[in-house]
Motif scaffolding. Structure first.
Motif, PDB file in Angstrom:
ATOM      1  N   GLU A  24     -66.867  -1.248 -29.016  1.00 35.33           N
ATOM      2  CA  GLU A  24     -67.204  -2.350 -29.717  1.00 35.33           C
ATOM      3  C   GLU A  24     -66.040  -2.504 -30.840  1.00 35.33           C
ATOM      4  O   GLU A  24     -65.262  -1.623 -31.246  1.00 35.33           O
ATOM      5  N   CYS A  25     -65.684  -3.717 -31.664  1.00 36.80           N
ATOM      6  CA  CYS A  25     -64.793  -3.844 -32.171  1.00 36.80           C
ATOM      7  C   CYS A  25     -65.043  -5.120 -33.197  1.00 36.80           C
ATOM      8  O   CYS A  25     -65.788  -5.881 -33.108  1.00 36.80           O
ATOM      9  N   HIS A  26     -64.835  -4.883 -34.639  1.00 40.91           N
ATOM     10  CA  HIS A  26     -65.099  -5.980 -35.527  1.00 40.91           C
ATOM     11  C   HIS A  26     -64.050  -7.217 -35.483  1.00 40.91           C
ATOM     12  O   HIS A  26     -63.067  -7.116 -34.746  1.00 40.91           O
ATOM     13  N   PHE A  27     -64.150  -8.277 -35.840  1.00 44.56           N
ATOM     14  CA  PHE A  27     -63.495  -9.462 -35.922  1.00 44.56           C
ATOM     15  C   PHE A  27     -61.902  -8.830 -36.411  1.00 44.56           C
ATOM     16  O   PHE A  27     -61.090  -9.269 -35.705  1.00 44.56           O
ATOM     17  N   ARG A  57     -72.496 -10.576 -30.710  1.00 41.48           N
ATOM     18  CA  ARG A  57     -71.854 -10.534 -31.842  1.00 41.48           C
ATOM     19  C   ARG A  57     -73.156  -9.925 -32.955  1.00 41.48           C
ATOM     20  O   ARG A  57     -74.276 -10.339 -33.109  1.00 41.48           O
ATOM     21  N   VAL A  58     -72.817  -8.620 -33.518  1.00 42.41           N
ATOM     22  CA  VAL A  58     -73.709  -7.755 -34.312  1.00 42.41           C
ATOM     23  C   VAL A  58     -73.587  -8.005 -35.681  1.00 42.41           C
ATOM     24  O   VAL A  58     -72.383  -7.461 -36.033  1.00 42.41           O
ATOM     25  N   VAL A  59     -74.455  -8.373 -36.639  1.00 47.51           N
ATOM     26  CA  VAL A  59     -74.218  -8.126 -38.045  1.00 47.51           C
ATOM     27  C   VAL A  59     -74.855  -6.771 -38.278  1.00 47.51           C
ATOM     28  O   VAL A  59     -75.852  -6.274 -38.125  1.00 47.51           O
ATOM     29  N   THR A  60     -73.956  -5.916 -39.048  1.00 49.73           N
ATOM     30  CA  THR A  60     -74.449  -4.590 -39.103  1.00 49.73           C
ATOM     31  C   THR A  60     -74.807  -4.345 -40.561  1.00 49.73           C
ATOM     32  O   THR A  60     -75.174  -3.177 -40.631  1.00 49.73           O
ATOM     33  N   GLY A  61     -74.615  -5.126 -41.302  1.00 52.17           N
ATOM     34  CA  GLY A  61     -75.067  -4.772 -42.772  1.00 52.17           C
ATOM     35  C   GLY A  61     -75.265  -6.070 -43.561  1.00 52.17           C
ATOM     36  O   GLY A  61     -75.267  -7.187 -43.071  1.00 52.17           O
ATOM     37  N   PRO A  62     -75.625  -5.892 -44.857  1.00 50.05           N
ATOM     38  CA  PRO A  62     -76.010  -6.696 -45.884  1.00 50.05           C
ATOM     39  C   PRO A  62     -74.384  -7.659 -46.019  1.00 50.05           C
ATOM     40  O   PRO A  62     -73.527  -7.294 -45.780  1.00 50.05           O
ATOM     41  N   VAL A  63     -74.826  -8.811 -46.821  1.00 51.03           N
ATOM     42  CA  VAL A  63     -73.654  -9.406 -47.198  1.00 51.03           C
ATOM     43  C   VAL A  63     -72.625  -8.951 -48.254  1.00 51.03           C
ATOM     44  O   VAL A  63     -73.194  -8.036 -49.059  1.00 51.03           O
ATOM     45  N   TYR A  69     -68.160  -7.095 -32.491  1.00 48.83           N
ATOM     46  CA  TYR A  69     -68.486  -7.644 -31.123  1.00 48.83           C
ATOM     47  C   TYR A  69     -68.543  -6.328 -30.179  1.00 48.83           C
ATOM     48  O   TYR A  69     -67.690  -5.439 -30.299  1.00 48.83           O
ATOM     49  N   ARG A  70     -69.200  -6.663 -29.138  1.00 40.27           N
ATOM     50  CA  ARG A  70     -69.331  -5.649 -28.091  1.00 40.27           C
ATOM     51  C   ARG A  70     -69.737  -6.311 -26.820  1.00 40.27           C
ATOM     52  O   ARG A  70     -70.358  -7.374 -26.776  1.00 40.27           O
ATOM     53  N   LEU A  71     -69.536  -5.752 -25.596  1.00 41.85           N
ATOM     54  CA  LEU A  71     -69.840  -6.030 -24.419  1.00 41.85           C
ATOM     55  C   LEU A  71     -71.439  -5.897 -24.343  1.00 41.85           C
ATOM     56  O   LEU A  71     -71.868  -5.163 -24.881  1.00 41.85           O
ATOM     57  N   THR A  72     -72.137  -7.108 -23.650  1.00 41.16           N
ATOM     58  CA  THR A  72     -73.638  -6.999 -23.358  1.00 41.16           C
ATOM     59  C   THR A  72     -73.409  -6.124 -22.080  1.00 41.16           C
ATOM     60  O   THR A  72     -72.720  -6.051 -21.459  1.00 41.16           O
ATOM     61  N   PRO A  73     -74.851  -5.766 -21.946  1.00 41.06           N
ATOM     62  CA  PRO A  73     -75.183  -5.074 -20.534  1.00 41.06           C
ATOM     63  C   PRO A  73     -74.600  -5.980 -19.226  1.00 41.06           C
ATOM     64  O   PRO A  73     -73.920  -5.585 -18.517  1.00 41.06           O
ATOM     65  N   TYR A  74     -74.793  -7.325 -19.443  1.00 42.45           N
ATOM     66  CA  TYR A  74     -74.275  -7.889 -18.524  1.00 42.45           C
ATOM     67  C   TYR A  74     -72.693  -8.044 -18.463  1.00 42.45           C
ATOM     68  O   TYR A  74     -72.258  -8.117 -17.328  1.00 42.45           O
ATOM     69  N   GLY A  75     -72.279  -8.129 -19.563  1.00 40.41           N
ATOM     70  CA  GLY A  75     -70.703  -8.024 -19.779  1.00 40.41           C
ATOM     71  C   GLY A  75     -70.162  -6.694 -18.896  1.00 40.41           C
ATOM     72  O   GLY A  75     -68.885  -6.852 -18.506  1.00 40.41           O
TER      73      GLY A  75
END
Lengths: 113, 113
Positions: A24-27, A57-63, A69-75
């Motif tokens: 996974e990697c951030h933008f 796209r996964v938001v990992t915390g508060p503002v 971003y990471r691959l989905t299982p389908y990815g």
């Protein structure tokens, strides 16, 4: 079949899938790697990959939120494709500029040429 | 490595390589198949593939010349990649619109969806 090819045939999609295959990697990490990619294009390509269910796209915390971003299982079903492209890519690099070192282990913070 | 991915990562490049993997094809044939592809874009993608030595443009006769496009010997080194994408693509089509028939034998004059 053209639709399936289009799903991964955007100008930078294979590159993004290759990077995300390493984890996974951030933008900002993707942005840093993809020096020649405009932010707008990077966002578009990621959104299309998201729309096709290949990347999430996964938001990992508060503002201010850290978004990864990471691959989905389908990815991850695309990993054999990515691997085949990587093998070809290494040979292609040897052909076009002999002596270029293949990529080795990468992390989200690596700069990739 | 990004450069190698870019060589085949244009929006329609994998599609064009897939079509040409079935045999040489003239421009009108590619144009007919690629209904959603603008002629200008098709020309650009073919030129980039030519520049990377993957596709060649062959003039087969006097004016008005019939021009065909075909994979170069180097382009054929991409066939394992194209095949891997095709296999994934068929599964992708089954997932996105179940019941879509996979492509079978194709010729230059076939219309491909």
């Amino acid at each position: 079949m053209a639709a399936a090819f289009a799903a991964i045939g955007g100008k930078w999609k294979l590159t993004l899938l290759y990077w995300l295959a390493h984890g996974e990697c951030h933008f900002a990490g993707l942005r840093r790697r993809g020096t020649p990619i405009a932010s707008k294009v990077l966002v578009e390509q990621l959104r299309e990959l998201e729309a096709d269910g290949l990347v999430e796209r996964v938001v990992t915390g508060p503002v201010p939120a850290r978004v990864i971003y990471r691959l989905t299982p389908y990815g991850t079903t695309l990993l054999p494709v990515v691997e085949e492209v990587r093998v070809w890519g290494e040979a292609h690099l040897r052909r076009t500029r002999s002596g270029a070192a293949p990529d080795s282990a990468m992390s989200c913070t690596d700069a990739v040429v």
